[in-house]
Scaffold this motif. Structure first.
Motif, PDB file in Angstrom:
ATOM      1  N   LEU A  45       0.986  -0.992  -0.167  1.00  0.00           N
ATOM      2  CA  LEU A  45      -0.064   0.061  -0.051  1.00  0.00           C
ATOM      3  C   LEU A  45       1.068   1.177   0.021  1.00  0.00           C
ATOM      4  O   LEU A  45       0.636   2.258  -0.811  1.00  0.00           O
ATOM      5  CB  LEU A  45      -0.846  -0.239   1.261  1.00  0.00           C
ATOM      6  CG  LEU A  45      -2.063   0.782   1.307  1.00  0.00           C
ATOM      7  CD1 LEU A  45      -3.086   0.578   0.146  1.00  0.00           C
ATOM      8  CD2 LEU A  45      -2.915   0.644   2.725  1.00  0.00           C
ATOM      9  N   ASN A  82       0.814   0.939  -4.464  1.00  0.00           N
ATOM     10  CA  ASN A  82      -0.190  -0.157  -4.903  1.00  0.00           C
ATOM     11  C   ASN A  82      -1.747   0.214  -4.584  1.00  0.00           C
ATOM     12  O   ASN A  82      -1.991   0.768  -3.303  1.00  0.00           O
ATOM     13  CB  ASN A  82       0.171  -1.494  -4.804  1.00  0.00           C
ATOM     14  CG  ASN A  82       1.454  -1.905  -5.281  1.00  0.00           C
ATOM     15  OD1 ASN A  82       1.476  -2.235  -6.712  1.00  0.00           O
ATOM     16  ND2 ASN A  82       2.577  -1.805  -4.701  1.00  0.00           N
ATOM     17  N   SER A  83      -2.682  -0.431  -5.290  1.00  0.00           N
ATOM     18  CA  SER A  83      -4.234  -0.127  -4.951  1.00  0.00           C
ATOM     19  C   SER A  83      -4.345  -1.031  -3.579  1.00  0.00           C
ATOM     20  O   SER A  83      -3.650  -1.896  -3.419  1.00  0.00           O
ATOM     21  CB  SER A  83      -5.236  -0.493  -6.031  1.00  0.00           C
ATOM     22  OG  SER A  83      -5.054  -2.056  -5.869  1.00  0.00           O
ATOM     23  N   THR A 105      -6.786  -2.980  -3.312  1.00  0.00           N
ATOM     24  CA  THR A 105      -7.211  -4.184  -3.555  1.00  0.00           C
ATOM     25  C   THR A 105      -6.112  -4.923  -3.739  1.00  0.00           C
ATOM     26  O   THR A 105      -5.881  -6.276  -3.279  1.00  0.00           O
ATOM     27  CB  THR A 105      -8.127  -4.084  -4.939  1.00  0.00           C
ATOM     28  OG1 THR A 105      -9.054  -3.117  -4.909  1.00  0.00           O
ATOM     29  CG2 THR A 105      -8.585  -5.345  -5.569  1.00  0.00           C
ATOM     30  N   ARG A 120     -13.205  -4.774  -6.701  1.00  0.00           N
ATOM     31  CA  ARG A 120     -12.313  -3.792  -5.838  1.00  0.00           C
ATOM     32  C   ARG A 120     -12.709  -3.568  -4.598  1.00  0.00           C
ATOM     33  O   ARG A 120     -13.805  -3.602  -3.928  1.00  0.00           O
ATOM     34  CB  ARG A 120     -12.552  -2.452  -6.813  1.00  0.00           C
ATOM     35  CG  ARG A 120     -11.791  -1.330  -6.464  1.00  0.00           C
ATOM     36  CD  ARG A 120     -12.303  -0.211  -6.908  1.00  0.00           C
ATOM     37  NE  ARG A 120     -11.776   1.089  -6.440  1.00  0.00           N
ATOM     38  CZ  ARG A 120     -12.109   2.175  -6.543  1.00  0.00           C
ATOM     39  NH1 ARG A 120     -13.186   2.538  -7.446  1.00  0.00           N
ATOM     40  NH2 ARG A 120     -11.546   3.332  -6.146  1.00  0.00           N
ATOM     41  N   GLN A 174     -13.074  -1.444  -1.514  1.00  0.00           N
ATOM     42  CA  GLN A 174     -13.508   0.056  -1.129  1.00  0.00           C
ATOM     43  C   GLN A 174     -14.459   0.476  -0.057  1.00  0.00           C
ATOM     44  O   GLN A 174     -15.188  -0.756   0.425  1.00  0.00           O
ATOM     45  CB  GLN A 174     -13.992   0.892  -2.290  1.00  0.00           C
ATOM     46  CG  GLN A 174     -15.008   0.325  -2.871  1.00  0.00           C
ATOM     47  CD  GLN A 174     -15.464   0.908  -4.189  1.00  0.00           C
ATOM     48  OE1 GLN A 174     -14.933   2.388  -4.317  1.00  0.00           O
ATOM     49  NE2 GLN A 174     -16.186   0.407  -4.969  1.00  0.00           N
ATOM     50  N   ALA A 232      -6.968   4.888  -1.554  1.00  0.00           N
ATOM     51  CA  ALA A 232      -6.171   3.387  -1.904  1.00  0.00           C
ATOM     52  C   ALA A 232      -5.088   3.715  -1.258  1.00  0.00           C
ATOM     53  O   ALA A 232      -4.439   2.549  -1.003  1.00  0.00           O
ATOM     54  CB  ALA A 232      -6.095   3.491  -3.369  1.00  0.00           C
TER      55      ALA A 232
END
Length: 450
Positions: free
Chosen positions: A304, A308-309, A311, A426, A428, A447
């Motif tokens: 993170l 990176n996302s 997800t 995804r 979120q 994110a």
């Protein structure tokens, strides 16, 4: 609240979560360590023992949504403290069932295990709420992994101790020791846990750091009133991402409850070990489960912070870890004890690496119903605490061995992989809608941390 000095009070809070979760899982595991000796003393078969193992799960599942609502209504500190005291008291009382006639002892043991499960119901939703309040988004994976890894630490620390107690003094004494320990810890909890803005040792700078990077520091200042918001629950149940997370957690917990219930019995009955040796052997996979659990959170947060996302950062350790968990099936094809222990250790390491479901819950839960959301997640996940002990009991009764039981547990790991890869999508934060379809509350979490 000090303004000038830099503080890290959130790490003290995390230590408390780790310790209480260690006690929590040690109390769950008492029955597995005592199980083989208890089965002999009470003259019960594998199916009956499976139902006794499952008693905790029935109540734990039933109590999730009420427990989550209590957390949202009255706050984490008081509800959690009451839970610690009550589950410890019922653990203590299990130490006296051996004084009863056998028929009454079995029924009483089931009832007491049921009550332990009900009292423990708010614990993990409470952990998720506290982590969401105290930790920024980019620290949440590690924090969640650390408290979740306490389940492995509990086995590593207490399985040898409880095995020795059973071997030296009898199975009843395990429950007395663990019950007293929990009652003492309930008092320590009340003296140590606060909301972020209310902690006497925290600085304004730490509160600002937490709040500005995704921590929900005002969660308990904005406690709701009234009963559960059923239309909110409906929104969670119809959210594809959350359905995938729920299915994945059910399958992950199937692995957990094999280790918590039948694994020591497997070592004694299938592999011919003494209960003393089984207690020590059971600690080895648990140690690597602890290492995997912490490592999964660290890797996730590192991904993170690297941009990176959310997800990818959460899913990658989950999928890789669960694929490793399927290695337990290889125990069916080896006879050497060291190979059995090796494959089980690899499986438990993988399970720890992939056990990031609570981080995902902290990432996705709306703050208005953080406790309720965690309770719903834990409801689905812990249906496995009911089904797994019973299904394995019937498999052993029908086949006379654990071979297909290991296949069953390994298959659950594969289903969890499928769920996270193809259903979750995804990751979120869920945005709730009111009765008119208008979005309310906070916007989706970023994110990556700033």
């Amino acid at each position: 609240m000090g303004d000038t000095k830099k503080t890290h009070v959130r790490y003290l809070i995390l230590l408390m979560l780790f310790l209480v979760t260690t006690i929590n899982y040690a109390d769950r595991a008492t029955i597995s360590i005592a199980g083989s000796s208890m089965q002999k003393d009470l003259g019960i078969d594998a199916v009956t023992l499976g139902y006794i193992f499952s008693a905790f799960g029935w109540a734990y599942v039933i109590g999730q949504i009420p427990g989550g609502w209590l957390l949202d209504r009255f706050g984490s500190k008081r509800v959690y403290a009451a839970g610690i005291f009550i589950w410890s008291l019922f653990t203590l009382l299990q130490g006296f069932v051996g004084m009863m006639p056998v028929a009454w002892a079995v029924v009483t043991l089931f009832v007491l295990r049921f009550m332990v499960g009900f009292a423990e119901a708010p614990s993990f939703p409470g952990n998720a709420r506290i982590v969401a309040a105290w930790f920024p988004t980019a620290e949440r994976g590690t924090a969640s992994a650390i408290f979740n890894s306490a389940q492995y630490f509990a086995t590593a620390l207490f399985a040898p101790l409880m095995g020795w107690i059973v071997y030296s003094f009898g199975w009843e004494h395990v429950f007395v020791v663990m019950g007293v320990l929990g009652i003492v810890f309930a008092g320590i909890w009340m003296k140590t846990i606060y909301n972020p803005k209310e902690h006497p040792r925290i600085s304004a700078a730490e509160v600002e750091h937490i709040a500005s990077n995704g921590g929900l520091v005002d969660m308990d200042q904005a406690k709701g009133s009234g009963g559960p918001k059923w239309h909110y629950i409906t929104q969670l149940l119809t959210n594809r991402m959350m359905v995938g997370v729920y299915l994945g957690q059910y399958c992950i917990n199937a692995i957990t409850y094999f280790f918590l219930t039948w694994f020591p019995v497997y070592l004694v009955q299938e592999r011919g070990m003494t209960i003393l040796k089984a207690g020590f052997i059971a600690s080895l996979p648990a140690i690597m489960g602890f290492v995997g659990g912490v490592l999964g959170g660290v890797i996730s947060d590192w991904l993170l912070r690297r941009g990176n996302s959310l997800t990818l950062a959460r899913k990658l350790p989950i999928v890789c870890g669960l694929m490793l968990s399927t290695s337990m099936v290889l125990c069916n094809y080896v006879s050497a004890e060291w190979m059995v222990v090796g494959f089980m250790t690899l499986a438990f390491f993988g399970k720890g690496l992939g056990a990031l479901g609570w981080a995902v819950v902290s990432d996705t839960s709306p703050k208005q119903i953080a406790g309720l959301s965690g309770g719903l997640f834990n409801t689905f996940g812990n249906i496995a605490s009911i089904t797994t002990p019973i299904v394995i009991g019937y498999i052993i009764s029908a086949t006379g061995s654990f071979k297909w039981a290991l296949v069953y547990v390994g298959a659950n790991a594969l289903v969890a992989v499928f769920s996270y890869v193809f259903i979750v999508g995804r990751i979120q934060r869920v945005v709730l809608k009111d009765e008119h379809g208008q979005a309310i509350g906070e916007q989706p979490a970023p994110a990556a941390a700033t």
